[in-house]
Scaffold this motif. Sequence first.
Motif, PDB file in Angstrom:
ATOM      1  N   ALA A 104       0.835  -1.192   0.000  1.00 24.53           N
ATOM      2  CA  ALA A 104       0.000   0.000   0.000  1.00 24.53           C
ATOM      3  C   ALA A 104       0.864   1.233   0.000  1.00 24.53           C
ATOM      4  O   ALA A 104       1.988   1.229   0.464  1.00 24.53           O
ATOM      5  CB  ALA A 104      -0.915  -0.006   1.222  1.00 24.53           C
ATOM      6  N   PRO A 105       0.363   2.352  -0.519  1.00 25.69           N
ATOM      7  CA  PRO A 105       1.136   3.584  -0.498  1.00 25.69           C
ATOM      8  C   PRO A 105       1.480   3.999   0.911  1.00 25.69           C
ATOM      9  O   PRO A 105       0.682   3.871   1.825  1.00 25.69           O
ATOM     10  CB  PRO A 105       0.194   4.598  -1.180  1.00 25.69           C
ATOM     11  CG  PRO A 105      -0.748   3.785  -2.001  1.00 25.69           C
ATOM     12  CD  PRO A 105      -0.926   2.520  -1.249  1.00 25.69           C
ATOM     13  N   ALA A 106       2.694   4.491   1.100  1.00 20.63           N
ATOM     14  CA  ALA A 106       3.120   4.957   2.414  1.00 20.63           C
ATOM     15  C   ALA A 106       2.358   6.230   2.768  1.00 20.63           C
ATOM     16  O   ALA A 106       2.165   7.108   1.933  1.00 20.63           O
ATOM     17  CB  ALA A 106       4.625   5.210   2.409  1.00 20.63           C
ATOM     18  N   THR A 107       1.916   6.305   4.024  1.00 21.01           N
ATOM     19  CA  THR A 107       1.144   7.464   4.458  1.00 21.01           C
ATOM     20  C   THR A 107       1.913   8.328   5.440  1.00 21.01           C
ATOM     21  O   THR A 107       1.493   9.430   5.740  1.00 21.01           O
ATOM     22  CB  THR A 107      -0.175   7.017   5.101  1.00 21.01           C
ATOM     23  OG1 THR A 107       0.113   6.149   6.212  1.00 21.01           O
ATOM     24  CG2 THR A 107      -1.040   6.251   4.098  1.00 21.01           C
ATOM     25  N   GLY A 108       3.035   7.814   5.985  1.00 22.67           N
ATOM     26  CA  GLY A 108       3.797   8.583   6.959  1.00 22.67           C
ATOM     27  C   GLY A 108       4.483   9.775   6.308  1.00 22.67           C
ATOM     28  O   GLY A 108       4.719   9.799   5.098  1.00 22.67           O
ATOM     29  N   ARG A 109       4.829  10.745   7.127  1.00 19.38           N
ATOM     30  CA  ARG A 109       5.518  11.939   6.641  1.00 19.38           C
ATOM     31  C   ARG A 109       6.977  11.866   7.061  1.00 19.38           C
ATOM     32  O   ARG A 109       7.313  11.399   8.149  1.00 19.38           O
ATOM     33  CB  ARG A 109       4.863  13.191   7.208  1.00 19.38           C
ATOM     34  CG  ARG A 109       3.394  13.320   6.834  1.00 19.38           C
ATOM     35  CD  ARG A 109       2.774  14.582   7.389  1.00 19.38           C
ATOM     36  NE  ARG A 109       3.334  15.762   6.739  1.00 19.38           N
ATOM     37  CZ  ARG A 109       2.931  17.011   6.997  1.00 19.38           C
ATOM     38  NH1 ARG A 109       1.992  17.229   7.899  1.00 19.38           N
ATOM     39  NH2 ARG A 109       3.488  18.034   6.370  1.00 19.38           N
ATOM     40  N   ILE A 110       7.849  12.350   6.203  1.00 22.02           N
ATOM     41  CA  ILE A 110       9.275  12.344   6.509  1.00 22.02           C
ATOM     42  C   ILE A 110       9.554  13.441   7.534  1.00 22.02           C
ATOM     43  O   ILE A 110       9.216  14.609   7.322  1.00 22.02           O
ATOM     44  CB  ILE A 110      10.097  12.573   5.229  1.00 22.02           C
ATOM     45  CG1 ILE A 110       9.871  11.395   4.260  1.00 22.02           C
ATOM     46  CG2 ILE A 110      11.577  12.721   5.549  1.00 22.02           C
ATOM     47  CD1 ILE A 110      10.561  11.564   2.933  1.00 22.02           C
ATOM     48  N   PRO A 111      10.163  13.114   8.687  1.00 17.95           N
ATOM     49  CA  PRO A 111      10.398  14.103   9.749  1.00 17.95           C
ATOM     50  C   PRO A 111      11.320  15.233   9.299  1.00 17.95           C
ATOM     51  O   PRO A 111      12.198  15.063   8.445  1.00 17.95           O
ATOM     52  CB  PRO A 111      11.059  13.269  10.859  1.00 17.95           C
ATOM     53  CG  PRO A 111      10.635  11.871  10.593  1.00 17.95           C
ATOM     54  CD  PRO A 111      10.545  11.760   9.095  1.00 17.95           C
ATOM     55  N   ALA A 112      11.131  16.400   9.915  1.00 16.87           N
ATOM     56  CA  ALA A 112      11.937  17.576   9.572  1.00 16.87           C
ATOM     57  C   ALA A 112      13.419  17.343   9.832  1.00 16.87           C
ATOM     58  O   ALA A 112      14.284  17.885   9.128  1.00 16.87           O
ATOM     59  CB  ALA A 112      11.453  18.786  10.363  1.00 16.87           C
ATOM     60  N   ALA A 113      13.742  16.545  10.857  1.00 19.31           N
ATOM     61  CA  ALA A 113      15.152  16.288  11.175  1.00 19.31           C
ATOM     62  C   ALA A 113      15.873  15.583  10.037  1.00 19.31           C
ATOM     63  O   ALA A 113      17.075  15.777   9.840  1.00 19.31           O
ATOM     64  CB  ALA A 113      15.263  15.464  12.462  1.00 19.31           C
TER      65      ALA A 113
END
Length: 406
Positions: free
Chosen positions: A9-18
């Motif tokens: 399934a498509p990833a739904t998480g967001r890449i952290p600013a760090a």
Amino acid sequence: MTPSRPSAAPATGRIPAAIWALGLVSLLMDVSSELIHSLLPVFLVSALGASALAVGLIEGAAEATALIVRVFSGALSDYWGRRKPLAVLGYGLGALSKPLFALATSSGLVLAARLIDRVGKGIRGAPRDALVADLAPPEVRGAAFGLRQSLDTVGAFVGPLAATGLMIVWANDFRAVFWVAVIPGFLAVALLIFGVREPAREGHGAPVNPIRREQLRRLSGAYWWVVVVGAVFTLARFSEAFLILRAGEGGLPIALTPLVLVAMNVVYALAAYPFGWLSDRIRHDRLLVLGLVVLIAADAVLAWSNHWTWVGAGVALWGLHLGITQGLLATMVADTAPDNLRGTAFGFFNLVSGLAMLAASVLAGLLWDSFGSALTFIAGAAFSALAIAAILFGPRWSGGAPRGAG
């Protein structure tokens, strides 16, 4: 421990600013490094009178040093339970090495500067990669490594592009360009110190030596398979210094030689994130084979001719290969290692790759001096074919781990 597998399934998480900040740190340091490294082979040969073998020895020793040091810094970050201080130390050494290149009057001092620079890279490499894995949600880990690699590679083409412009403006004054490289190096260290916050590591109790036998047994067969494949990849892909020398054989002016790395890294930067995103969705072995087929094509066109059109095509294919494979291999290491042994896992992966890099660069230099540049690239293609055989006839890979690996 069974490594997690990419979800269909498509990833739904967001890449952290760090992770964005770590990518910008890499970008700045790569601008600093590539201002120098894109000119270094020509500086060694034309200004200091070094041979192709000497270039191969310097590049091989420098890169091998960086990769070998990673095993100790990675293990120390696992033992200590902290990644960022080691990353700061490594980036700091990289920044401090830059003035030595401007002061160098012999290949010996260039070697010393390269070793200091690469020791810094070795110290920061495994803790930084482990930090990316610690920060990234599993469902976007491939994309996170691809993003960091992409930003890193933006610096890797901005640096040579700036070097080209400065060489034209300053009439091939190598040392003046090398002094400029000091500025982005120290900016990278400042951004890391003030812009990246290390996450707390849950459940980190009393320090445990991560390279004791009982700890190393926790590294699965799937992980060691990735290590072996990564080493063969490194044998197939020797130092990019030989791409610059190949372009020089075709008559490329000295001031324009950094454009070789600009072209390579533009393609690399454009490819790294999309293929990192793709690695979260399809089998890794298919991407590995694709990357090696692209590298064979690069070697073939570079062996065929030193005309600028062929060299340009080969350099672009070389960059595409890097974009397909480098973030992918880092993702595979992270997927097959226990969370609290990631630093050690990246360290051992790079120890083996470091030894392979030293052998590959020395062999490339010997072949170049003894038989000509074409055979150097033919040998690279042969090692690529060997790596394809290892993937096709080794453990079958499905998602994050070979099928049947525990």
